[in-house]
Write an enzyme that holds these catalytic residues in place. Sequence first.
Site, mmCIF file in Angstrom:
data_model
loop_
_atom_site.group_PDB
_atom_site.id
_atom_site.type_symbol
_atom_site.label_atom_id
_atom_site.label_comp_id
_atom_site.label_asym_id
_atom_site.label_seq_id
_atom_site.Cartn_x
_atom_site.Cartn_y
_atom_site.Cartn_z
ATOM 1 N N LYS A 282 18.426 -33.745 34.963
ATOM 2 C CA LYS A 282 18.091 -32.936 33.986
ATOM 3 C C LYS A 282 17.434 -33.833 32.891
ATOM 4 O O LYS A 282 18.508 -34.664 32.313
ATOM 5 C CB LYS A 282 18.900 -31.844 33.401
HETATM 6 O O1 G3P Z 1 20.007 -23.046 31.483
HETATM 7 C C1 G3P Z 1 19.990 -23.065 30.206
HETATM 8 C C2 G3P Z 1 20.985 -22.284 29.724
HETATM 9 O O2 G3P Z 1 22.360 -22.911 29.951
HETATM 10 C C3 G3P Z 1 20.920 -21.983 28.104
HETATM 11 O O3 G3P Z 1 21.232 -20.760 28.168
HETATM 12 O O4 G3P Z 1 22.165 -18.893 26.872
HETATM 13 O O5 G3P Z 1 22.636 -21.332 25.987
HETATM 14 O O6 G3P Z 1 20.307 -20.260 25.749
HETATM 15 P P1 G3P Z 1 21.808 -20.062 26.414
#
Ligand code: G3P
Length: 216
Positions: free
Chosen positions: A84
């Site tokens: 990533k």
């Molecule tokens: O896949 C990306 C994710 O882990 C971020 O999610 O909910 O932190 O925006 P969030």
Amino acid sequence: MKIFLDTAKIDDIKKGVEYGIVDGVTTNPTLISKEGFKDYRAALKEICNIVQGPVSAEVVSLDSKGMIKEAESLASISEHIVIKIPATFEGLKAVKELNRKNIKTNVTLIFSPSQALLAAKAGATYVSPFVGRLDDISTPGMEMVSQIVTIFDNYLIETQIIVASVRHPLHFVEAAMMGADIATIPFPVLEKLMKHPLTDIGIERFLKDWESVKNK
Ligand code: G3P
């Protein structure tokens, strides 16, 4: 559409794989830090062994040289590791070089179709548009996904779209309607995808009616 689990929690990954519907896993520094692993590399190896599919692990360097060095080390853990890389120009330079070395990449923290197109041009295997975080600032995240799908279709781009920062089942269904390749979802969202009160009521009623047949 493929389903990845967006977590580093080993027990949840095992459960998802047992359900037979998990194709891969995505992690990031936040998700890893939540699990408090003593040995991060051993944990990644275990996740790869469980999933037997793509497992994204994120670099934390900001310069392309540092990213490449981290990527090579992470990629040596398992053939399933995908690197990533953040959506920056330094990231693009790293993606180009890692592509040349046959190391798969997932360009993350994508918030616009232009970032996705540039990442694809650099040779990214996957791009990860973050829909929930755009919704958080009153900008429709799924509209960005729709634009990326159109652009990639226009030019027959092979880079796969991972809808990320998924917060609820509607994101998942919309991603499938738009033809995204993958949705990466937190475990609680996966559980919600299968739950329906009418299914529970239906099972309860069938069992009750069956009891009356049995007792005749
Ligand atoms: O896949 C990306 C994710 O882990 C971020 O999610 O909910 O932190 O925006 P969030």
